[in-house]
Write an enzyme that holds these catalytic residues in place. Sequence first.
Site, short mmCIF file in Angstrom:
data_model
loop_
_atom_site.label_atom_id
_atom_site.label_comp_id
_atom_site.label_asym_id
_atom_site.label_seq_id
_atom_site.Cartn_x
_atom_site.Cartn_y
_atom_site.Cartn_z
N SER A 18 24.15 57.15 -30.37
CA SER A 18 22.96 57.50 -29.47
C SER A 18 22.75 58.93 -29.40
CB SER A 18 23.65 56.90 -28.14
OG SER A 18 23.72 55.81 -28.06
N LYS A 68 28.92 48.70 -18.00
CA LYS A 68 27.85 47.85 -17.64
C LYS A 68 27.71 46.90 -16.31
CE LYS A 68 25.98 47.63 -22.57
NZ LYS A 68 25.41 46.91 -23.41
N ASP A 104 18.63 46.16 -23.46
CA ASP A 104 19.04 45.36 -24.71
C ASP A 104 18.31 44.29 -24.97
OD1 ASP A 104 21.23 46.86 -25.09
OD2 ASP A 104 22.66 45.95 -23.62
N GLY A 129 30.06 39.14 -23.56
CA GLY A 129 28.74 40.07 -23.00
C GLY A 129 27.82 40.16 -23.83
P1 ATR Z 1 32.82 40.44 -25.07
O1 ATR Z 1 31.23 40.55 -25.94
O2 ATR Z 1 32.71 39.59 -23.81
O3 ATR Z 1 33.41 41.90 -25.00
P2 ATR Z 1 34.26 40.02 -27.49
O4 ATR Z 1 35.80 40.20 -27.67
O5 ATR Z 1 33.37 41.24 -28.24
O6 ATR Z 1 33.81 39.89 -25.97
O7 ATR Z 1 33.90 38.54 -28.07
C1 ATR Z 1 32.63 38.23 -27.91
C2 ATR Z 1 32.44 36.56 -28.52
O8 ATR Z 1 32.87 36.44 -29.80
C3 ATR Z 1 33.49 35.99 -27.36
O9 ATR Z 1 32.70 34.90 -26.89
C4 ATR Z 1 34.36 35.55 -28.33
O10 ATR Z 1 35.08 34.11 -28.28
P3 ATR Z 1 36.01 33.83 -27.05
O11 ATR Z 1 35.36 33.76 -25.85
O12 ATR Z 1 36.69 32.37 -27.65
O13 ATR Z 1 37.10 35.05 -27.06
C5 ATR Z 1 33.91 35.63 -29.68
N1 ATR Z 1 35.05 35.93 -30.67
C6 ATR Z 1 35.78 36.94 -30.59
N2 ATR Z 1 36.64 36.73 -31.83
C7 ATR Z 1 36.25 35.87 -32.49
C8 ATR Z 1 36.62 35.21 -33.66
N3 ATR Z 1 37.42 35.62 -34.39
N4 ATR Z 1 35.96 33.89 -34.24
C9 ATR Z 1 35.11 33.44 -33.30
N5 ATR Z 1 34.92 33.91 -32.20
C10 ATR Z 1 35.20 35.01 -31.89
#
Ligand code: ATR
Length: 275
Positions: A18, A68, A104, A129
């Site tokens: 950014s 956020k 976004d 998120g």
């Molecule tokens: P957020 O966006 O809420 O910060 P994140 O940890 O970045 O969360 O993960 C985003 C999405 O990717 C989540 O929906 C997560 O699934 P879960 O709700 O089951 O945790 C998914 N995700 C994270 N790791 C993953 C993996 N190894 N395989 C498939 N989906 C995954």
Amino acid sequence: MNGQIYGIIGHPLGHTLSPDLHNWGFARLGLPHKLYCRWPLPPEEIALFLKSFRLLEISGISVTIPHKETIIPYIDGLSPQASRIGAVNTLYWSGDKVLGTNTDIKGFTTPLLSAGLDLDSALVLGAGGASKAALYALKEMGIRTTVTNRGEEKAQSRANELGIDFCAWEKRHKVTADLLVNTTPLGMQGEKSGGSPWEKSMRPFKAVYDIIYNPVWTPFLQQAAEENKPAISGLCMFVSQGLEQFRIWTGLELDYNSALDHLGGILDIQNIPAC
Ligand code: ATR
């Protein structure tokens, strides 16, 4: 002319592009009195930060994880975009009020529109998120969207919230869609690097969109390149959401392709997947 200060807050903030984007924009448009800083900010300091923001009349802020949603009680109002998505990524002044908006959705939409693809349907992988902007954007564009997630409940509730389709994670290879969107962290720099949620058993797609931009060339986008499919990098979304912040703060437009080239130069990447 008085100096004007902008910046980004997040925790842990890590490396962010950014400041490179906004300070480049200020220099390009001949605005040397403006400066964009990076401020790592732990969650317990958010109230104090907002007090300082008002006191020092900081001109604008980019807000990233984990602030956020938690920043909302400390500001004076939300734009319709921020209300809809329930999250803020930009603070700006309107008179003596500090308002929050979310760029976004526009950030996701702009590269997709400029790619000029003919898309009727999309499958979105992940329901965290980061998926929200993609899901809202696709819905607003009238693209029939299915969301799927490893944890079924989260996908189900996102689908209910938006009135879109839901599919169980184990059944994602049965979904036919024009566009495949990755909003999971698979492929991101760090422990998830090298991973991709695009499996060979999935139905063919016309195009793909990865919202990850670090690294730019994720395994997901490399698969698209190998199959000669149009692909959009998260760097395009990053640039678009940033240019919209810049427009809100200054009333001025920056050229999207020049901004993308500038960041590509910093990252030493010649071919940015932007369709
Ligand atoms: P957020 O966006 O809420 O910060 P994140 O940890 O970045 O969360 O993960 C985003 C999405 O990717 C989540 O929906 C997560 O699934 P879960 O709700 O089951 O945790 C998914 N995700 C994270 N790791 C993953 C993996 N190894 N395989 C498939 N989906 C995954």
